[in-house]
Scaffold this motif. Structure first.
Motif, PDB file in Angstrom:
ATOM      1  N   TYR A  84       3.939   3.596   2.398  1.00 49.44           N
ATOM      2  CA  TYR A  84       4.268   2.858   1.174  1.00 49.44           C
ATOM      3  C   TYR A  84       5.707   2.330   1.201  1.00 49.44           C
ATOM      4  O   TYR A  84       5.916   1.119   1.050  1.00 49.44           O
ATOM      5  N   PRO A  85       6.730   3.167   1.406  1.00 57.85           N
ATOM      6  CA  PRO A  85       8.094   2.617   1.433  1.00 57.85           C
ATOM      7  C   PRO A  85       8.403   1.766   2.658  1.00 57.85           C
ATOM      8  O   PRO A  85       9.202   0.832   2.581  1.00 57.85           O
ATOM      9  N   THR A  86       7.758   2.066   3.792  1.00 57.99           N
ATOM     10  CA  THR A  86       8.081   1.323   5.011  1.00 57.99           C
ATOM     11  C   THR A  86       7.301   0.029   5.163  1.00 57.99           C
ATOM     12  O   THR A  86       7.720  -0.853   5.905  1.00 57.99           O
ATOM     13  N   PHE A  87       6.185  -0.096   4.455  1.00 59.40           N
ATOM     14  CA  PHE A  87       5.372  -1.305   4.573  1.00 59.40           C
ATOM     15  C   PHE A  87       5.138  -1.976   3.214  1.00 59.40           C
ATOM     16  O   PHE A  87       5.606  -3.085   2.967  1.00 59.40           O
ATOM     17  N   LYS A  93       8.243  -3.048   1.155  1.00 60.91           N
ATOM     18  CA  LYS A  93       8.951  -4.182   1.752  1.00 60.91           C
ATOM     19  C   LYS A  93       8.173  -5.481   1.551  1.00 60.91           C
ATOM     20  O   LYS A  93       8.761  -6.534   1.257  1.00 60.91           O
ATOM     21  N   GLN A  94       6.851  -5.425   1.697  1.00 64.00           N
ATOM     22  CA  GLN A  94       6.034  -6.615   1.468  1.00 64.00           C
ATOM     23  C   GLN A  94       6.107  -7.043   0.005  1.00 64.00           C
ATOM     24  O   GLN A  94       6.149  -8.238  -0.316  1.00 64.00           O
ATOM     25  N   ARG A  95       6.166  -6.064  -0.881  1.00 61.68           N
ATOM     26  CA  ARG A  95       6.274  -6.372  -2.304  1.00 61.68           C
ATOM     27  C   ARG A  95       7.606  -7.057  -2.618  1.00 61.68           C
ATOM     28  O   ARG A  95       7.656  -8.012  -3.394  1.00 61.68           O
ATOM     29  N   GLU A  96       8.685  -6.571  -2.021  1.00 63.07           N
ATOM     30  CA  GLU A  96      10.000  -7.170  -2.256  1.00 63.07           C
ATOM     31  C   GLU A  96      10.021  -8.631  -1.830  1.00 63.07           C
ATOM     32  O   GLU A  96      10.597  -9.486  -2.517  1.00 63.07           O
ATOM     33  N   LEU A  97       9.389  -8.919  -0.696  1.00 65.64           N
ATOM     34  CA  LEU A  97       9.326 -10.305  -0.229  1.00 65.64           C
ATOM     35  C   LEU A  97       8.529 -11.168  -1.207  1.00 65.64           C
ATOM     36  O   LEU A  97       8.908 -12.312  -1.498  1.00 65.64           O
ATOM     37  N   ALA A  98       7.429 -10.626  -1.714  1.00 60.59           N
ATOM     38  CA  ALA A  98       6.607 -11.379  -2.657  1.00 60.59           C
ATOM     39  C   ALA A  98       7.343 -11.593  -3.980  1.00 60.59           C
ATOM     40  O   ALA A  98       7.248 -12.671  -4.587  1.00 60.59           O
ATOM     41  N   ALA A 135      -2.331  -0.681  -1.894  1.00 59.47           N
ATOM     42  CA  ALA A 135      -1.699   0.619  -1.693  1.00 59.47           C
ATOM     43  C   ALA A 135      -2.480   1.717  -2.408  1.00 59.47           C
ATOM     44  O   ALA A 135      -2.720   2.798  -1.850  1.00 59.47           O
ATOM     45  N   ALA A 136      -2.885   1.443  -3.649  1.00 61.96           N
ATOM     46  CA  ALA A 136      -3.646   2.435  -4.409  1.00 61.96           C
ATOM     47  C   ALA A 136      -4.971   2.746  -3.715  1.00 61.96           C
ATOM     48  O   ALA A 136      -5.399   3.911  -3.649  1.00 61.96           O
TER      49      ALA A 136
END
Length: 330
Positions: free
Chosen positions: A171-174, A177-182, A198-199
């Motif tokens: 979750y924190p490593t993938f 990070k993908q969420r931050e980009l979005a 993720a859920a």
């Protein structure tokens, strides 16, 4: 001065998934080291088998869940990495199975002449052997207590990763990070789908790890995360202009569903004092500064890791839960 940091895993500081998913086996390695030093080949064989079981029932499904997700969504680099990790897991699995076989053979050689194994022989002629119906049977030697310890150990580790899904690992490593980009692109629909993915992955971990092993009450964890994923996808269909407040509550769901009993602070302090009172630990910690203590319960025993920034790991103590005695110091 020693600072106490209570972690349910010795090595939660490892964030990379390829490191995280094998920590059950890495912790088993401490008990492997213990029985290697003592030359107790029967228990050594059992702990190599335990390490292999952790890989089979935890690492393999976790890796497969992640790999399948990467393939479905076109994350080729991550899929390649997961494939490489799967190979490493299999290599470790075969290593522990081989070492278990070697240790078991040494155990048999110690307690029973191999030519008598499975054959009718005279119990009075060989001291210390175990016989069933007059047949020399290495499997019936008094290792039941260690079998029970290992079962407690494995059942402690089975829900370990899904219970900490949102704290470390994929979750924190993938996903984060993908969420931050979005979010930078204001693509809130993608954010919602990522959180839903993720859920669903968290639910899949419960479905494929603790539940098949027979651990109770984790069906509600699986179902809660499936429902949360559906809720997020329904929100995404509304094409929101901002993130709804319910996004990112995955950790809160876990907190509300916790089924494992967390040891009291009093118990943690007691275990720490027992470990620190051992002469070997005292010698290792002498003249060291800014020491951190990491007590973690392993189902039947505690592992207390002492470290600091200058030296890393300084000492690791294994403390028996039942007798409150230090069993080993490494």
């Amino acid at each position: 001065m020693i600072r106490l940091l209570f972690l349910l895993s010795l090595l939660l500081t490892f964030a990379e998934p390829c490191l995280a998913v094998r920590q059950g086996t890495a912790t088993a390695d401490l008990f492997i080291k213990r029985y290697t030093q003592s030359g107790d080949f029967g228990k050594l064989a059992l702990w190599h088998e335990a390490a292999a079981e952790c890989l089979k029932h935890i690492s393999v499904p976790m890796n497969q869940i992640a790999h399948d997700y990467y393939i479905r969504h076109g994350y080729k680099t991550w899929a390649t990495r997961a494939k490489k990790e799967a190979k490493e897991i299999q290599e470790q699995y075969q290593y522990h199975r081989t070492r278990a076989k070697i240790a078991r053979q040494k155990f048999v050689e110690e307690v029973c002449n191999p030519e008598f194994v499975g054959e009718v022989c005279n119990p009075d002629s060989i001291s210390g052997l175990s016989f069933v119906g007059g047949v020399c049977n290495p499997d019936s030697f008094p290792l039941n207590a260690e079998h029970k310890n290992i079962k407690k150990f494995i059942t402690t580790w089975l829900p370990h990763y899904p219970n900490r899904f949102y704290e470390f690992g994929i979750y924190p490593t993938f996903f984060r990070k993908q969420r931050e980009l979005a979010e930078q692109k204001r693509d809130y629909v993608k954010v919602l789908h990522l959180e839903a993915d993720a859920a669903e992955m968290c639910a899949a971990q419960y479905e494929q790890i603790p539940i098949p092993y027979g651990l109770r009450n984790y069906e509600k964890h699986r179902d809660a995360y499936r429902q949360y994923a559906t809720y997020l996808r329904n929100l995404a269909q509304q094409n929101p202009n901002a993130l709804p407040p319910d996004v990112g509550k995955g950790k809160q769901i876990l907190d509300s569903l916790t089924v494992q009993t967390i040891p009291s602070q009093e118990k943690i302090d007691t275990i720490l004092q027992i470990a620190m009172s051992d002469a070997r630990v005292k010698a290792a910690l002498a003249d060291q500064r800014a020491i951190h203590a990491y007590p973690s319960f392993q189902g039947f025993a505690w592992i207390v890791c002492f470290s600091n920034h200058s030296r890393g790991n300084i000492a690791i103590a294994i403390v028996d839960e039942k007798d409150s005695k230090v069993l080993n110091v490494f």
